[in-house]
Design an enzyme around this catalytic site. Structure first.
Site, PDB file in Angstrom:
ATOM      1  N   HIS A   1       1.692  -0.813  10.269  1.00  0.00           N
ATOM      2  CA  HIS A   1       0.973  -0.595   9.019  1.00  0.00           C
ATOM      3  C   HIS A   1       1.890   0.141   8.042  1.00  0.00           C
ATOM      4  CE1 HIS A   1      -1.667   2.362   6.726  1.00  0.00           C
ATOM      5  NE2 HIS A   1      -2.038   1.197   6.235  1.00  0.00           N
TER       6      HIS A   1
ATOM      7  N   HIS B   1       4.463   2.980  -1.152  1.00  0.00           N
ATOM      8  CA  HIS B   1       3.188   3.523  -0.698  1.00  0.00           C
ATOM      9  C   HIS B   1       3.120   4.937  -1.255  1.00  0.00           C
ATOM     10  CE1 HIS B   1       0.241   4.774   2.693  1.00  0.00           C
ATOM     11  NE2 HIS B   1      -0.404   4.101   1.750  1.00  0.00           N
TER      12      HIS B   1
END
Length: 318
Positions: free
Chosen positions: A40, A114
């Site tokens: 992830h 991110h």
């Protein structure tokens, strides 16, 4: 990372080549029926403390303060080893979120992100993955590109061209009437061991797959995650014939509750993740024994707690 599979069964002796060591009867099984370990937010080990804050929106105006960027990096880091190390560990699915830096002097350079952008650009990492794929032709890699922050149509076409240039003949075409869902053997026979999912309408290329459904619990509580995943998998059923991801990852709150996890000096976020993973892996094994169609399983900190070995083991009869 040897794996004992019991008397009379094939043994995986190295997770770096586990697909080539699967029992022969799985070689003709569609890839959506195999249990595949994934990561992830795969590139978050490389976040750049000098990058402007990309998200959350509430913190963008504080990009000039280094401690704000440090907090974002702490909250956004979900992996602690490189892509090559993840590949060597047995990870075969990668969650890759793409951004274009506003006012970047190089209009054709892209980064992963991110919260912050990465230090390393997209093409450099894709070439590293391609080099690894060249050395491991029987390992099938699934790259899921998504989000595309601050993109326009021209940038999409530039990135798509770069992907096709880097991987070339290794790219496995998406499913069509002429090209059914790939298996290990069909990929090996064609020399196509890279599958790229491009989750945007700009993708009209036969070499690139559409977005892959990612189920996740959107919580920091393992019990809540397990419950939501179980419900989603039950609704999906076992008859669907496409890739999907079961995300075991924790999700930080989007409100001030996030401070509990990023400001606590006695209990780092990585420790919270490490505590949750053994429990969720146990849930995974129990769930698979009831419904043996899990496909891709993604996690944070993929080299912890035998995550990869646990997922790979699901490909053997329990």
């Amino acid at each position: 990372m040897a794996m004992s599979t019991g008397e009379g069964k094939t043994e995986v002796t190295s997770n770096s080549d586990w697909m080539s060591q699967l029992r022969p009867e799985l070689h003709d099984t569609p890839l959506y029926k195999l249990a595949i370990p994934g990561s992830h937010d795969s590139m978050t080990y490389d976040l750049d403390i000098n990058s402007a804050i990309i998200e959350p929106d509430e913190l963008k105006k504080w990009s000039w303060i280094i401690c704000a960027r440090e907090l974002v990096r702490t909250a956004a880091t979900t992996q602690d080893v490189t892509i090559t190390q993840q590949l060597d560990a047995g990870v075969r699915y990668f969650d890759l979120r793409i951004a274009h830096k506003t006012n970047d002097p190089d209009p054709n350079k892209f980064y992963f992100y991110h919260g912050l952008c990465t230090r390393t650009d997209v093409e450099t990492v894709l070439r590293d993955i391609n080099d690894w794929a060249e050395k491991h032709p029987k390992e099938i890699l699934i790259l899921a590109l998504s989000h595309f922050k601050d993109f326009n149509e021209e940038l999409h076409q530039s990135l798509i061209k770069s992907i096709k240039t880097v991987f070339g003949a290794k790219l496995r075409n998406k499913v069509s009437t002429q090209d059914p869902f790939p298996t290990l053997k069909s990929c090996w026979d064609k020399g196509t061991n890279v599958i790229v999912s491009y989750d945007h309408s700009a993708n009209q290329e036969p070499e690139l797959w559409p977005g892959i459904k990612y189920y996740y619990g959107n919580s920091m509580d393992p019990a809540t995650i397990e419950s939501k995943l179980e419900s989603a998998l039950h609704k999906r059923g076992s008859k669907a014939q496409d890739f999907f991801v079961c995300g075991l990852n924790l999700t930080l709150p989007e409100d001030t509750g996030v401070l509990k996890y990023i400001l606590n000096p006695c209990d780092k976020l990585t420790n919270v993740i490490k505590r949750s993973l053994p429990r969720m892996l146990q849930w995974l094994k129990q769930q698979y024994s009831q419904t043996p169609y899990m496909n891709i399983v993604a996690s944070d900190l993929v080299t912890c707690d035998d995550f990869v070995s646990t997922v790979v083991q699901l490909n053997w009869p329990q």
